[in-house]
Write an enzyme that holds these catalytic residues in place. Structure first.
Site, mmCIF file in Angstrom:
data_model
loop_
_atom_site.group_PDB
_atom_site.id
_atom_site.type_symbol
_atom_site.label_atom_id
_atom_site.label_comp_id
_atom_site.label_asym_id
_atom_site.label_seq_id
_atom_site.Cartn_x
_atom_site.Cartn_y
_atom_site.Cartn_z
ATOM 1 C CG ASP A 1 4.847 4.186 1.611
ATOM 2 O OD1 ASP A 1 5.084 4.289 2.825
ATOM 3 O OD2 ASP A 1 3.767 4.509 1.094
ATOM 4 C CD GLU B 1 -3.157 2.520 -2.301
ATOM 5 O OE1 GLU B 1 -3.957 3.278 -1.730
ATOM 6 O OE2 GLU B 1 -2.175 2.006 -1.731
ATOM 7 C CG ASN C 1 -0.199 0.015 2.533
ATOM 8 O OD1 ASN C 1 0.796 -0.677 2.708
ATOM 9 N ND2 ASN C 1 -0.684 0.790 3.478
ATOM 10 C CG HIS C 2 2.298 4.749 -2.416
ATOM 11 N ND1 HIS C 2 3.358 5.069 -1.601
ATOM 12 C CD2 HIS C 2 2.614 5.263 -3.646
ATOM 13 C CE1 HIS C 2 4.273 5.732 -2.294
ATOM 14 N NE2 HIS C 2 3.848 5.860 -3.534
ATOM 15 C CB VAL C 3 0.428 5.333 3.825
ATOM 16 C CG1 VAL C 3 -0.766 4.404 3.694
ATOM 17 C CG2 VAL C 3 1.634 4.596 4.396
#
Length: 719
Positions: free
Chosen positions: A41, A105, A35-37
């Site tokens: 990352d 994403e 996931n990309h937060v």
């Protein structure tokens, strides 16, 4: 050497922990999908994965100066999702045995939830036949390198965890067109990413989840408001929770089920969290069930004490309940303030600094709360939920919907209703959103005005309630609303149409049952289909069991982390009946729950509700859905209410009885509508009975038990 230094530095600053099995990362043909937060990352993947991967970096980012500076340290290839050659290059690299990292994403999340998943990433996984290893990064969204400014309490060096989830694969979808195959592969990868979020969720109790929300969003963040118009922050809610929890100790024992008969108000939230904090099990009493329904609930759950409020009993004209139900002790919240000693105050303030110490020892799998079924088909049953099942449903909702701390919920459904409790209280509180608790969904003029006045962005309710709100609302009342969610009963076409025409808003229909805490499926902006109730939530297994006489679909059975611990029945008080369901082979399997609902799945996995298994009549050997009969009546008379019951028929076995609030509804009108819709004549009732008001449950649903009694009384009279 440089990578080793940064690995040491990151571990020092962010106390990074890596969880999961790293073995599959060294296999051939590996595609890693984090996931990309945050902007950290990529560095986290480069520093803490035990392999040297190739990063697929979107062209807009790969051309930045800092990416050119990193070129000697990490391998990356530019990815332009609009150009097939980029995808082919990634497929080739996977085939050559290079592990590839791709952020599906394509951008950093601006909501904290999953953004849309680009189809190219899923197509790479399917085309290369790669082992897909989802990775979940937690904590990096709290740094100043995220894009969640104003949505979370960002800090310099939060703890970061990296969860490596079990490997999976995405088969090449079977579709004639390449475009369709890409789309289907993208949807499969989206499902993988949602399952990864669910798998990485923390083990915690309801009270621990509240503490973690306070830490994540800030103790000064407003989270709760009621008709007193005095917003509570997380800190003031925690203060009330500690106060109530301390006092409850004097009136109950650990693991005791205590009745709560309270309105939608801030203090009610504090009582719920205070009770679970001290190891009590709140039983949410349905005050609309009457003396008989409440007595059944009290017996089933072995309740000795009910906590309520004098003001609530006054305003709700409910004193007859406390006067007639004498088998329990009634405790009034107004009386508790005078019982607080100096020692209690010292305990409360000490634990305000260290709230985790206020919780008695308990596990997420322990019983946390008791809800009661509506009793629409018999005696109410106690539905026992654990901390785990309730929080799993909250996380499932957060996984598919992009609720944020900028949202404000309007919650008018009562807290004894599972929809009102999970969606209307736990979800906003644990998402950082604010919630306005209003004591009655029946105030059709007031609720829209409050949505406007309090700047609410999320509203939910039954189709009946939403239809009334729309009719009484000003066209501008819902100008800030971005989610309108319908559940608990079938969404009527007239309700859907008025919201679209008057406010330009699409109602998202969902489906749930109390036993599943309650949400099972829901349409969301990223995956919605008219005429359905959405797809089954992530982390749930679903199967259909064939029902004789039903050609399309079958009985829906479910298994997942949000399933109840079991039933408490009035026939066997205090004894937990764990869920189990017969599989298609007729063997009872523990952990599965049979909903009793007849549903069908379309080719895209969307759920279509056909009706309750108990709400089918067998007329001359044919199965007729009572809900289909009600839909016919609504099509003819959309402004009125209609409900169908069954009576005995000597010639055909069973016959239909339609109760309606429309005195002008005739069989001829129904038959004409049936012909235009292609509905068989068997579904057109001959027995139509007018009632000024249908008997209703607290949720707004028709009370079918009372209607069946009316039918039985007439049959007895004629006999």
């Amino acid at each position: 050497m440089v990578l080793k230094f940064f690995r040491w530095l990151f571990r020092l600053l962010f106390r990074i922990q890596v969880y999961g099995d790293t073995g599959p990362l060294t296999q051939q043909r590996v595609l890693i999908t984090p996931n990309h937060v945050s902007f950290l990352d990529g560095a986290l993947m480069a520093l803490f994965l035990p392999v040297r991967p190739v990063f697929a970096v979107y062209t807009s980012i790969s051309q930045q100066w800092y990416m050119r500076a990193l070129k000697p340290l990490i391998d990356f290839v530019p990815l332009d999702p609009t150009k097939p050659m980029s995808v082919k290059q990634l497929v080739r690299l996977v085939g050559e045995g290079r592990p590839v990292v791709i952020f599906p994403e394509g951008r950093i999340s601006i909501s904290g939830s999953l953004m849309k998943i680009y189809e190219g990433a899923g197509f790479v996984a399917a085309k290369s036949q790669a082992t897909v290893i989802p990775v979940r990064i937690e904590g990096a969204e709290l740094t100043f390198f995220s894009r969640l400014k104003g949505l979370v309490k960002r800090r310099l060096f939060p703890r970061i965890s990296i969860h490596i989830l079990p490997p999976t694969s995405i088969p090449m979808p079977d579709a004639p067109k390449a475009r369709d195959r890409r789309k289907m592969a993208g949807e499969m990868l989206h499902q993988v990413m949602m399952e990864a979020r669910m798998a990485a969720r923390p083990r915690e109790t309801l009270f621990e989840a509240l503490i973690n929300a306070q830490k994540r969003y800030g103790e000064s963040k407003s989270c709760l408001e009621d008709i007193n118009f005095k917003p509570d922050t997380y800190r003031s809610l925690m203060m009330k929770t500690l106060f109530v929890g301390r006092i409850l100790d004097k009136y109950s024992a650990p693991r005791e089920a205590i009745g709560l008969m309270l309105p939608n108000a801030s203090i009610s939230a504090a009582v719920i969290f205070g009770a679970v904090m001290r190891g009590r099990i709140p039983a949410m009493m349905n005050y609309t069930a009457g003396v008989q329904g409440l007595t059944s609930a009290i017996t089933a759950a072995q309740i000795k004490t009910i906590f309520t409020s004098r003001q609530f009993l006054d305003k709700g004209k409910l004193w007859h309940l406390s006067e007639q139900i004498t088998s329990v002790r009634w405790v009034f919240l107004e009386d508790l303030k005078g019982e607080v000693t100096a020692k209690d105050k010292a305990w409360i303030f000490a634990h305000l600094l260290m709230p985790r110490l206020a919780q008695v020892e308990q596990q997420p799998e322990d019983a946390a709360l008791i809800l009661f079924t509506s009793g629409s088909e018999g005696n109410p049953k106690g539905v026992v939920h654990s901390h785990k099942s309730l929080l799993a449903n909250v996380e499932q909702i957060r996984t598919i919907a992009d609720f944020t701390a900028d949202d404000k919920f309007m919650s008018a459904l009562p807290l004894f209703h599972s929809f009102g409790l999970t969606v209307g209280l736990f979800t906003p509180l644990l998402t950082g959103a604010e919630v306005f608790l209003y004591p009655s969904p029946l105030h059709y003029r007031v609720v829209p005005e409050l949505v406007y006045d309090r700047n609410c962005t999320v509203i939910f309710g039954t189709s009946t309630f939403l239809g009334h709100y729309a009719r009484f609302a000003h066209p501008y009342d819902f100008h800030l609303v971005r989610y309108v969610v319908a559940g608990a009963e079938k969404l009527q076409e007239s309700t859907k149409q008025i919201w679209q025409d008057k406010f330009g808003l699409r109602i998202l229909e969902g489906y749930g049952v109390t036993e599943c805490a309650p949400v099972v499926s829901i349409n969301v902006p990223m995956a919605a289909k008219p005429g359905t109730v959405g797809r089954i939530l992530p982390a749930m297994d679903a199967r259909l069991v064939e029902v004789p006489g039903i050609e399309q679909g079958g009985r829906l059975q479910l298994k997942g982390p949000n399933i109840m611990k079991g039933y408490l029945r009035v026939e066997n008080p205090g004894v937990l009946e764990a869920p189990a369901a017969e599989n298609p082979q007729g063997v009872s399997e523990p952990g599965w729950y049979d909903t009793g609902d007849i549903v069908a799945f379309d080719e895209q996995g969307f759920v279509q509700i056909q009706g309750r298994a108990k709400r089918f009549a067998k007329i001359a050997g044919e199965m007729v859905s009572l809900e289909m009969v009600e839909s016919l009546a609504l099509a003819v008379s959309p402004e009125k209410m209609h409900a169908t019951a069954i009576k005995h028929d000597a010639a055909k076995g069973e016959a239909l009885v339609l109760f309606t609030t429309d005195p002008e509804l005739t069989r001829e009108k129904l038959a004409q509508q049936a012909r235009s819709k292609g509905v068989p004549e068997l579904a057109v009732p001959r027995d139509i009975r007018f009632l000024k008001q249908l008997p209703l449950l607290g949720s707004g649903k028709p009370d079918f038990v009372s209607l069946k009694k009316l039918v039985d009384q007439e049959e007895t009279h004629h006999a």
